[in-house]
Design an enzyme around this catalytic site. Structure first.
Site, PDB file in Angstrom:
ATOM      1  N   CYS A   1      35.883  43.760  37.769  1.00  0.00           N
ATOM      2  CA  CYS A   1      37.101  44.029  38.531  1.00  0.00           C
ATOM      3  C   CYS A   1      38.132  43.032  38.014  1.00  0.00           C
ATOM      4  O   CYS A   1      37.911  41.812  38.111  1.00  0.00           O
ATOM      5  CB  CYS A   1      36.805  43.807  40.011  1.00  0.00           C
ATOM      6  SG  CYS A   1      38.259  43.901  41.066  1.00  0.00           S
TER       7      CYS A   1
ATOM      8  N   CYS B   1      42.496  47.264  34.459  1.00  0.00           N
ATOM      9  CA  CYS B   1      41.870  47.591  35.738  1.00  0.00           C
ATOM     10  C   CYS B   1      40.721  48.533  35.413  1.00  0.00           C
ATOM     11  O   CYS B   1      40.919  49.511  34.671  1.00  0.00           O
ATOM     12  CB  CYS B   1      42.876  48.284  36.667  1.00  0.00           C
ATOM     13  SG  CYS B   1      42.140  48.893  38.201  1.00  0.00           S
TER      14      CYS B   1
END
Ligand code: DGL
Length: 263
Positions: free
Chosen positions: A65, A181
């Site tokens: 992440c 991302c």
């Protein structure tokens, strides 16, 4: 560990290069998106995820992440990890930064990510650490994670939003685009159509697995401790069926998840 499904795309790549290892995946789907949250809160959530995964016998945690990696990685490594001697926590930014520095010819690199990732400025700092001549053009794309988490990645709405987000970066004539991302990997084919053949897309799902393999070759002491039965256990903090249904798309095959409670 990821806030939601995005990390499953990374896990898919990792399992294909290191199929023999045991894995535990944790998606904090009850609290996704992390992108608009305060740094303090993201750090707290990351600490809880780290506690959960170490309590489930993990030796090495990948923060799959960018939001958690940008905001929390350094602090976790310096201030929290000493609580767990011998264990490791790694992020996902550095591999894509190294790749982008190698790939760019005109030294104009675009980065898209969540608000927290872009506001942290970590991509820019890391890129310019490796090559101070690189110009970095960043754009926060807050609508993308909710669109992906609701399974709308191929909708007309997604494509329109992507075009809007990318327009200013294309005007800056970037030749390399970092998908900062892990949720954006699933949008890659749409992104490619928008940026065209002259812009190289750096996707973590393609880069992180090989880097992890290299890391484990360099760190035999960690590799030796990881169990090797090729098992994968999936945990989600919100078991409403969505994790299994949409998560399977990211992972490339059907998954069954267990409920995780954090904090
Ligand atoms: N997949 C995440 C990232 O790479 C999380 C996005 C979010 O929760 O906003 O940043």
């Amino acid at each position: 560990y990821d806030a939601g499904f995005g990390g499953l795309d990374i896990l898919r790549g990792i399992v294909s290069v290191l199929p023999q290892l045991n894995y535990v995946y944790l998606g904090d789907t009850a609290r996704v998106p992390y992108g608009p949250r305060k740094w303090k809160e993201i750090y707290e959530f990351t600490k809880q995820a780290v506690d959960f995964l170490f309590a489930h016998d993990c030796e090495l945690i990948i923060l799959a992440c960018n939001t958690a990696s940008s905001v929390s990685l350094r602090k976790i490594q310096q201030e929290y990890l000493p609580k767990y001697p011998g264990k490791r926590v790694l992020g996902v930014l550095r591999p894509s930064v190294e790749e982008a520095v190698m790939v760019t010819k005109n030294k104009r690199v675009g980065v898209i990510g969540t608000e927290a990732t872009i506001n942290s400025n970590v991509f820019k700092v890391e890129l310019q650490k490796l090559n101070p001549k690189i110009e970095v053009f960043q754009r926060a794309c807050p609508l993308l994670v909710p669109l992906v988490e609701s399974g709308e990645q191929d909708s007309l709405k997604s494509k329109t939003v992507l075009k809007k987000y990318l327009a200013p970066l294309l005007r800056e004539e970037i030749d390399t685009l970092i998908l900062g991302c892990t949720h954006y990997g699933i949008l890659e084919k749409h992104l490619k159509k928008i940026v065209g053949p002259k812009v190289e897309i750096i996707s973590e799902a393609r880069i992180v697995p090989q880097k992890l393999k290299d890391y484990l070759i360099r760190h035999q002491e960690i590799e030796a401790k990881i169990q090797k039965m090729g098992e994968i256990v999936f945990y989600s903090t919100d078991l409403n069926g969505k994790f299994e249904e949409l998560g399977g798309k990211f992972f490339g095959k059907k998954i069954k998840a267990l409920k995780a409670t954090l904090g």
